[in-house]
Design an enzyme around this catalytic site. Structure first.
Site, mmCIF file in Angstrom:
data_model
loop_
_atom_site.group_PDB
_atom_site.id
_atom_site.type_symbol
_atom_site.label_atom_id
_atom_site.label_comp_id
_atom_site.label_asym_id
_atom_site.label_seq_id
_atom_site.Cartn_x
_atom_site.Cartn_y
_atom_site.Cartn_z
ATOM 1 N N TRP A 186 0.120 -10.232 -2.301
ATOM 2 C CA TRP A 186 -0.393 -8.983 -1.752
ATOM 3 C C TRP A 186 -1.697 -8.692 -2.464
ATOM 4 C CZ3 TRP A 186 -1.223 -4.338 -4.531
ATOM 5 C CH2 TRP A 186 -1.837 -3.343 -3.747
ATOM 6 N N GLU A 225 1.839 -10.292 2.277
ATOM 7 C CA GLU A 225 2.237 -8.901 2.559
ATOM 8 C C GLU A 225 1.071 -8.050 3.052
ATOM 9 O OE1 GLU A 225 3.689 -6.927 -0.945
ATOM 10 O OE2 GLU A 225 4.272 -5.116 0.136
ATOM 11 N N LYS A 227 -0.544 -4.302 4.719
ATOM 12 C CA LYS A 227 -0.487 -2.890 4.360
ATOM 13 C C LYS A 227 -1.333 -2.088 5.339
ATOM 14 C CE LYS A 227 -0.855 -0.025 0.282
ATOM 15 N NZ LYS A 227 -0.599 -0.001 -1.135
ATOM 16 N N ASP A 258 6.924 -4.725 3.989
ATOM 17 C CA ASP A 258 7.221 -3.644 3.052
ATOM 18 C C ASP A 258 7.442 -2.402 3.907
ATOM 19 O OD1 ASP A 258 6.692 -1.281 1.404
ATOM 20 O OD2 ASP A 258 6.070 -2.668 -0.164
ATOM 21 N N HIS A 261 4.667 0.110 4.432
ATOM 22 C CA HIS A 261 3.331 -0.348 4.803
ATOM 23 C C HIS A 261 3.026 -0.286 6.288
ATOM 24 C CE1 HIS A 261 2.544 -2.721 0.836
ATOM 25 N NE2 HIS A 261 2.992 -1.503 0.649
ATOM 26 N N HIS A 285 10.297 -5.937 1.463
ATOM 27 C CA HIS A 285 10.148 -5.046 0.317
ATOM 28 C C HIS A 285 10.753 -3.726 0.768
ATOM 29 C CE1 HIS A 285 6.670 -6.940 -2.209
ATOM 30 N NE2 HIS A 285 7.752 -7.685 -2.162
ATOM 31 N N ASP A 293 2.976 5.631 1.905
ATOM 32 C CA ASP A 293 3.564 4.550 1.109
ATOM 33 C C ASP A 293 3.837 5.043 -0.317
ATOM 34 O OD1 ASP A 293 4.253 2.005 0.214
ATOM 35 O OD2 ASP A 293 2.179 1.430 -0.183
ATOM 36 N N ASP A 295 6.455 4.888 -2.228
ATOM 37 C CA ASP A 295 7.301 4.085 -3.110
ATOM 38 C C ASP A 295 8.397 4.895 -3.786
ATOM 39 O OD1 ASP A 295 6.163 1.336 -2.916
ATOM 40 O OD2 ASP A 295 4.356 2.347 -3.577
ATOM 41 N N ASP A 325 10.972 -2.684 -3.592
ATOM 42 C CA ASP A 325 9.623 -2.374 -4.077
ATOM 43 C C ASP A 325 9.382 -0.870 -4.058
ATOM 44 O OD1 ASP A 325 7.056 -2.330 -4.911
ATOM 45 O OD2 ASP A 325 6.180 -3.180 -3.092
HETATM 46 C C1 RNT Z 1 1.591 -2.589 -2.755
HETATM 47 C C2 RNT Z 1 2.596 -3.608 -2.375
HETATM 48 C C3 RNT Z 1 2.968 -4.570 -3.445
HETATM 49 C C4 RNT Z 1 3.156 -3.880 -4.777
HETATM 50 C C5 RNT Z 1 3.683 -4.766 -5.858
HETATM 51 C C6 RNT Z 1 3.483 -4.172 -7.203
HETATM 52 O O1 RNT Z 1 1.393 -1.629 -1.815
HETATM 53 O O2 RNT Z 1 3.724 -2.991 -1.863
HETATM 54 O O3 RNT Z 1 4.075 -5.294 -3.068
HETATM 55 O O4 RNT Z 1 3.974 -2.773 -4.673
HETATM 56 O O5 RNT Z 1 3.169 -6.006 -5.725
HETATM 57 ZN ZN ZN Z 2 5.417 -4.258 -1.431
#
Ligand code: RNT
Ligand code: ZN
Length: 417
Positions: A186, A225, A227, A258, A261, A285, A293, A295, A325
């Site tokens: 990523w 990955e 986003k 993810d 994302h 993820h 996003d 997290d 993630d």
């Molecule tokens: C970032 C991505 C990625 C990170 C990690 C730390 O938006 O989700 O996967 O969260 O690599």
């Molecule tokens: Zn991620």
């Protein structure tokens, strides 16, 4: 909770599920085989162990100031093992390049070698854990807004070299553990403001990836990955979803979905079947986006449930890899691992207990009401008793009992940091 009570409840649940044609023992066996890839970065707010670690860049952010984050490799290992001891089943650990065992030595990103992860490999072996890996484009003086898509050849080559070397590290991990190490790429590349060079940066990223993937490895698997946007990079993301779907499909590479994302109302579950028709496997993820996003820690919600159901409905347990993630620095970090992992497993269990054959019969016969009714009824079937049995079998705390374990660890360990 009393063992007999759990067993009794399980027997009742088993009978109840048998009535709709579901074998709970078989579901438990399948759940046992599902390893989550635990993201190491929840333990320390994505800081890592580079001796001169600066602030977190690359458009990602860990918010919160809860005391007790892991400050070094030993603390992080201790925390991961504590978390794993409260999560039923056997799980993997997902490392980022910045978590290498560098000691006091400054090893720049374009110098990393498998030897910097030897102690991780040994530790993983000693603790019966397998490793996954990530290259790290963020939090470095050369990160800027563009890494693998940087028009400056010196910077772009630096990141190409880094990512190539990371693949060699992943291969070494795969060889040592006799199981492919999954390496995620990523990169944060994007632009805060309008760009008139969308095509140019994507051409550069595509070329960089082709160079990086030119070496074939047998013991690691690549995934890429996408986003929507990063903080400070809101107007354009080089590695968008379309970019990586095209890249993955044309090059036979796994795409990482993810859950944070995508645009807020997009269904990530809906993407699995399409991807599996064009790419060999899928990496997930699993996170919880709150308006963006963000997290947040994964919980049982419609999105996670639907995602897990799609895996079983596609009969793709062996093709979809489940990584977590999220990075929440506002609550106990070990607790965050446990809550998010157990929530993901609970969603997987509900998916494994779905009477899919009957549902499909209804659907084939055009029985829309019956399909909807059974889907609704499934939500209140006694899956929780099956879950408790899973915890009991795995010798981890049942139900909310793990809260006390996390508190004790906080008292004895993390609060003293
Ligand atoms: C970032 C991505 C990625 C990170 C990690 C730390 O938006 O989700 O996967 O969260 O690599
Ligand atoms: Zn991620």
């Amino acid at each position: 909770m009393k063992t007999e009570l759990i067993q009794k409840a399980y027997e009742v649940a088993k009978e109840r599920y048998a009535a709709i044609g579901i074998d709970t023992d078989a579901a438990l066996e399948k759940l046992q085989k599902i390893s989550l890839s635990l993201h190491c970065w929840q333990a320390d707010d994505v800081v890592g162990f580079e001796p001169k670690a600066g602030s977190l860049t690359g458009g990602i952010q860990a918010t919160g100031n809860y005391p007790g984050r892991a400050r070094n490799i030993d603390e992080l290992r201790q925390d991961v093992l504590k978390a794993a001891s409260l999560i039923p089943g056997k799980h993997r650990l997902n490392l980022h390049e910045i978590y290498g065992d560098f000691g006091d030595k400054f090893v720049d990103r374009n110098e990393v070698e498998p030897c910097h992860f030897q102690s991780w490999i040994d530790w993983a072996k000693a603790n019966d854990m397998k490793l996954d890996f990530n290259s790290t484009s963020f939090s470095h003086p050369k990160s800027g807004d563009l890494s693998l898509s940087n028009p400056n050849p010196e910077i772009r080559n630096f990141w190409i070299e880094h990512t190539k070397r990371c693949r060699a590290v992943a291969e070494a991990m795969g060889v040592a553990q006799n199981d492919p190490c999954i390496m995620n790429v990523w990169v944060h590349d994007g632009s805060k403001d309008l760009t008139v060079n969308r095509m140019y940066y994507r051409e550069l990223l595509k070329d960089s990836l082709d160079q990086i993937f030119a070496t074939e490895y047998k013991n690691m698997k690549d995934c890429i990955e996408s986003k929507v946007f990063g903080i400070g990079l809101e107007s354009y993301t080089v590695g968008s979803n379309d970019f990586y779907i095209g890249y993955g499909a044309s090059r036979g590479k796994m795409v990482t979905l993810d859950t944070g994302h995508f645009h807020p109302t997009e269904s990530i579950a809906d993407k699995i079947s399409s991807l599996l028709l064009y790419t060999p496997e899928v990496m997930l993820h699993v996170s919880r986006p709150v308006r963006w996003d963000s997290d947040h820690v994964t919980i049982i919600n419609d999105e996670t449930l639907e995602l897990c159901k799609e895996i079983t409905r596609c009969d793709a347990l062996d093709k979809v890899h489940i990584g977590l993630d999220y990075f929440d620095a506002s609550i106990n970090r070990i607790g965050a691992y446990v809550v998010g992992s157990r929530a993901t497993q609970k969603c997987m269990l509900q998916a494994l207990l779905e009477p899919i054959a009957t549902l499909r019969e209804y659907e084939a016969a055009g029985k829309g009401f019956e399909r909807l009714a059974l889907l609704e009824e499934c939500k209140s079937l006694p899956w929780t008793a099956v879950w408790d049995m899973f915890c009991l079998k795995n010798d981890v705390p049942v139900g909310e009992e793990f809260i006390a374990d996390v508190q004790k660890y906080e008292q004895e360990v993390t609060s003293k940091r």
